[in-house]
Design a protein around this motif. Structure first.
Motif, short mmCIF file in Angstrom:
data_model
loop_
_atom_site.label_atom_id
_atom_site.label_comp_id
_atom_site.label_asym_id
_atom_site.label_seq_id
_atom_site.Cartn_x
_atom_site.Cartn_y
_atom_site.Cartn_z
N TYR A 270 0.83 -1.19 0.00
CA TYR A 270 0.00 0.00 0.00
C TYR A 270 0.88 1.25 0.00
O TYR A 270 2.04 1.23 0.42
CB TYR A 270 -0.93 0.02 1.21
N LYS A 271 0.29 2.32 -0.47
CA LYS A 271 0.98 3.61 -0.52
C LYS A 271 0.74 4.38 0.77
O LYS A 271 -0.39 4.43 1.27
CB LYS A 271 0.48 4.43 -1.72
N LEU A 272 1.80 4.98 1.30
CA LEU A 272 1.64 5.88 2.45
C LEU A 272 0.90 7.13 1.99
O LEU A 272 1.35 7.82 1.08
CB LEU A 272 3.01 6.28 3.01
N GLU A 273 -0.22 7.40 2.58
CA GLU A 273 -0.99 8.59 2.20
C GLU A 273 -0.37 9.85 2.78
O GLU A 273 -0.59 10.95 2.28
CB GLU A 273 -2.44 8.45 2.66
N VAL B 153 27.87 6.91 -0.63
CA VAL B 153 28.44 8.25 -0.62
C VAL B 153 27.93 9.05 0.56
O VAL B 153 28.67 9.74 1.23
CB VAL B 153 28.14 9.00 -1.94
N GLU B 154 26.63 8.93 0.85
CA GLU B 154 26.06 9.66 1.96
C GLU B 154 24.94 8.86 2.60
O GLU B 154 24.45 7.88 2.03
CB GLU B 154 25.53 11.03 1.52
N THR B 155 24.54 9.27 3.78
CA THR B 155 23.43 8.66 4.49
C THR B 155 22.30 9.68 4.58
O THR B 155 22.50 10.81 5.03
CB THR B 155 23.85 8.23 5.91
N LEU B 156 21.11 9.28 4.16
CA LEU B 156 19.96 10.16 4.18
C LEU B 156 19.29 10.13 5.54
O LEU B 156 19.29 9.11 6.22
CB LEU B 156 18.98 9.76 3.08
N SER B 157 18.70 11.24 5.92
CA SER B 157 18.07 11.35 7.25
C SER B 157 16.65 10.81 7.21
O SER B 157 16.04 10.62 6.15
CB SER B 157 18.04 12.82 7.68
N LEU B 158 16.11 10.59 8.39
CA LEU B 158 14.71 10.18 8.51
C LEU B 158 13.80 11.23 7.88
O LEU B 158 12.79 10.89 7.22
CB LEU B 158 14.36 9.97 9.99
N GLU B 159 14.14 12.51 8.03
CA GLU B 159 13.31 13.58 7.49
C GLU B 159 13.26 13.56 5.98
O GLU B 159 12.29 14.03 5.38
CB GLU B 159 13.83 14.94 7.98
N PHE B 160 14.31 13.01 5.33
CA PHE B 160 14.28 12.88 3.88
C PHE B 160 13.09 12.03 3.45
O PHE B 160 12.36 12.36 2.51
CB PHE B 160 15.59 12.27 3.38
N PHE B 161 12.88 10.92 4.13
CA PHE B 161 11.79 10.01 3.77
C PHE B 161 10.43 10.55 4.18
O PHE B 161 9.40 10.15 3.64
CB PHE B 161 12.04 8.64 4.38
N ARG B 162 10.42 11.46 5.13
CA ARG B 162 9.15 12.05 5.54
C ARG B 162 8.75 13.24 4.69
O ARG B 162 7.64 13.77 4.84
CB ARG B 162 9.24 12.46 7.02
N GLY B 163 9.63 13.66 3.81
CA GLY B 163 9.29 14.76 2.91
C GLY B 163 8.26 14.33 1.88
O GLY B 163 8.09 13.14 1.60
N ASP B 164 7.57 15.31 1.28
CA ASP B 164 6.46 14.99 0.39
C ASP B 164 6.85 15.00 -1.09
O ASP B 164 5.99 15.05 -1.97
CB ASP B 164 5.31 15.97 0.63
N PHE B 165 8.15 14.92 -1.39
CA PHE B 165 8.59 14.95 -2.77
C PHE B 165 8.36 13.61 -3.47
O PHE B 165 8.33 13.54 -4.69
CB PHE B 165 10.08 15.31 -2.83
N PHE B 166 8.23 12.53 -2.70
CA PHE B 166 8.19 11.19 -3.26
C PHE B 166 6.90 10.46 -2.87
O PHE B 166 6.21 10.86 -1.94
CB PHE B 166 9.37 10.36 -2.74
N ASP B 167 6.64 9.35 -3.57
CA ASP B 167 5.62 8.40 -3.16
C ASP B 167 6.33 7.21 -2.51
O ASP B 167 7.30 6.69 -3.06
CB ASP B 167 4.80 7.90 -4.35
N ILE B 168 5.83 6.79 -1.36
CA ILE B 168 6.42 5.67 -0.63
C ILE B 168 5.40 4.56 -0.51
O ILE B 168 4.25 4.79 -0.11
CB ILE B 168 6.92 6.10 0.76
N PHE B 169 5.82 3.35 -0.86
CA PHE B 169 4.96 2.17 -0.79
C PHE B 169 5.55 1.20 0.24
O PHE B 169 6.76 0.97 0.27
CB PHE B 169 4.86 1.50 -2.15
N VAL B 170 4.66 0.65 1.06
CA VAL B 170 5.07 -0.24 2.14
C VAL B 170 4.58 -1.65 1.84
O VAL B 170 3.48 -1.84 1.30
CB VAL B 170 4.49 0.24 3.49
N MET B 171 5.40 -2.65 2.19
CA MET B 171 5.04 -4.05 2.05
C MET B 171 5.00 -4.67 3.44
O MET B 171 6.00 -4.64 4.16
CB MET B 171 6.04 -4.78 1.15
N GLU B 172 3.83 -5.19 3.83
CA GLU B 172 3.65 -5.79 5.15
C GLU B 172 3.34 -7.28 5.02
O GLU B 172 2.69 -7.71 4.06
CB GLU B 172 2.49 -5.12 5.90
N ASP B 173 3.79 -8.07 6.00
CA ASP B 173 3.45 -9.49 6.01
C ASP B 173 2.08 -9.71 6.66
O ASP B 173 1.38 -8.75 7.01
CB ASP B 173 4.55 -10.32 6.68
N GLU B 174 1.70 -10.97 6.81
CA GLU B 174 0.36 -11.30 7.32
C GLU B 174 0.10 -10.77 8.73
O GLU B 174 -1.04 -10.51 9.11
CB GLU B 174 0.16 -12.82 7.31
#
Length: 353
Positions: A190-193, A217-238
């Motif tokens: 599912y996509k993170l809304e 080359v570099e390590t990205l911060s947690l805030e990078f992934f929380r930014g709204d520039f991208f779409d993030i999809f999550v895969m969860e098990d049962e």
């Protein structure tokens, strides 16, 4: 901002680029004529600042005599960069990068036709190792060695549906991916809304992948992934436990696979990585993208999905003449060794892009 102007030929007066210490200071004209390189846009550069461990970023722009932007680039410094990362040796050097600090396969410079020479003159005057990343092979200025870096893997989308993509696969590959779909059938995708809900647990999956990476080359911060520039999809098990995520960026008619994180111990059970690649292909086809840029890593899995290589290079030289001579002599050893593409014959139909 600083720029030195003087008389010149063909309307060119600027011999020193305008310098900006923050992306917020970039003028509106910066974006003019950038083409498809979204990573050099003002909005993306502003988004990136403070979201990686890169420090001392600078932005530069050459303009023509009437102030129209031509060459634009980003520059930052690494004090102890391993310049021999594609070899078994470890040689570190103070390095200056013309590069977008995102480990993406795009250049950190937009080369304008009128100021290419001025750009490379500027780079040659920097102290230490000078490296211009992710350029096409035909850009070969004098005084620089050219080294192949990891090629990007690209899929040209020519199918109307994911089922037609699967049907076009040769039986060996189709059967392999049908098994992967069956093995991963219990995963919920599912996509993170709201990207602000990107959790510490998901970030730990990114760090797990980063720790295993051969080249970083570099390590990205947690805030990078929380930014709204991208779409993030999550895969969860049962059980509802996140086992992977992947991050996508829309760039016109191109879909770009950015970063991922996954549980390495659980990946074989669910065939997580192959399922992830198939979901990206499905998303690209169903949303009308003409091309999917899968990036530079794990290229064997991507070539087996039908991707092709786009070769890119790093230009390098050093301010120390002796070190520069050594670099020139040993530069062939620094080249990345890509997989031979001829070993993959993925589709039943042929296609010329």
């Amino acid at each position: 901002m600083d720029g030195k102007l003087m008389g010149g030929n063909n309307g060119w007066k600027q011999v020193k680029p305008l310098e900006f210490t923050a992306a917020a200071d970039l003028p509106e004209c910066w974006d003019q004529g950038l083409g498809s390189n979204i990573y050099l846009s003002r909005s993306f550069l502003r988004f990136m600042e403070g979201r990686s461990d890169v420090e001392d970023s600078r932005y530069y722009m050459f303009t023509d005599g009437s102030g129209v932007p031509d060459t634009r680039f980003m520059l930052f410094t690494r004090k102890n960069y391993v310049i021999t990362q594609f070899t078994r040796f470890s040689l570190k050097a103070f390095s200056r990068f013309v590069y977008v600090p995102l480990s993406v396969a795009r250049a950190g410079v937009h080369l304008g036709a009128g100021s290419i020479g001025l750009f490379f003159d500027f780079v040659r005057k920097l102290k230490g190792m000078r490296m211009v990343f992710n350029l096409p092979g035909e850009v070969r200025p004098p005084g620089f060695v050219q080294v192949m870096t990891c090629p990007r893997c690209v899929l040209d989308v020519r199918w109307s549906s994911f089922d037609s993509y699967m049907a076009d696969l040769r039986s060996h590959y189709r059967n392999r991916y049908k098994k992967a779909l069956k093995r991963s059938a219990g995963l919920k995708v599912y996509k993170l809304e709201d990207n602000s809900r990107f959790s510490d647990e998901l970030y730990a999956l990114y760090l797990q992948v980063l720790k295993r990476a051969d080249y970083t080359v570099e390590t990205l911060s947690l805030e990078f992934f929380r930014g709204d520039f991208f779409d993030i999809f999550v895969m969860e098990d049962e059980s509802g436990k996140p086992v992977a995520f992947y991050q996508l960026l829309e760039n016109g008619d191109e879909l770009i696979f950015e970063f991922t994180g996954f549980d390495a111990e659980l990946a074989p059970r669910h065939d997580t990585y192959n399922r992830m690649l198939m979901e990206i292909i499905r998303h690209g086809i169903e949303n009308g993208f003409r091309r999917i840029d899968f990036g530079q890593t794990a290229e064997e899995a991507k070539l087996r999905m039908g991707c092709r290589y786009e070769y890119i290079y790093v230009l390098a030289n050093h301010s120390n003449p002796i070190f520069n001579l050594v670099l020139k002599v040993f530069s062939p050893l620094l080249n990345y060794k890509p997989i031979t593409e001829n070993g993959f014959n993925v589709f039943k139909t042929t296609f010329v892009s």
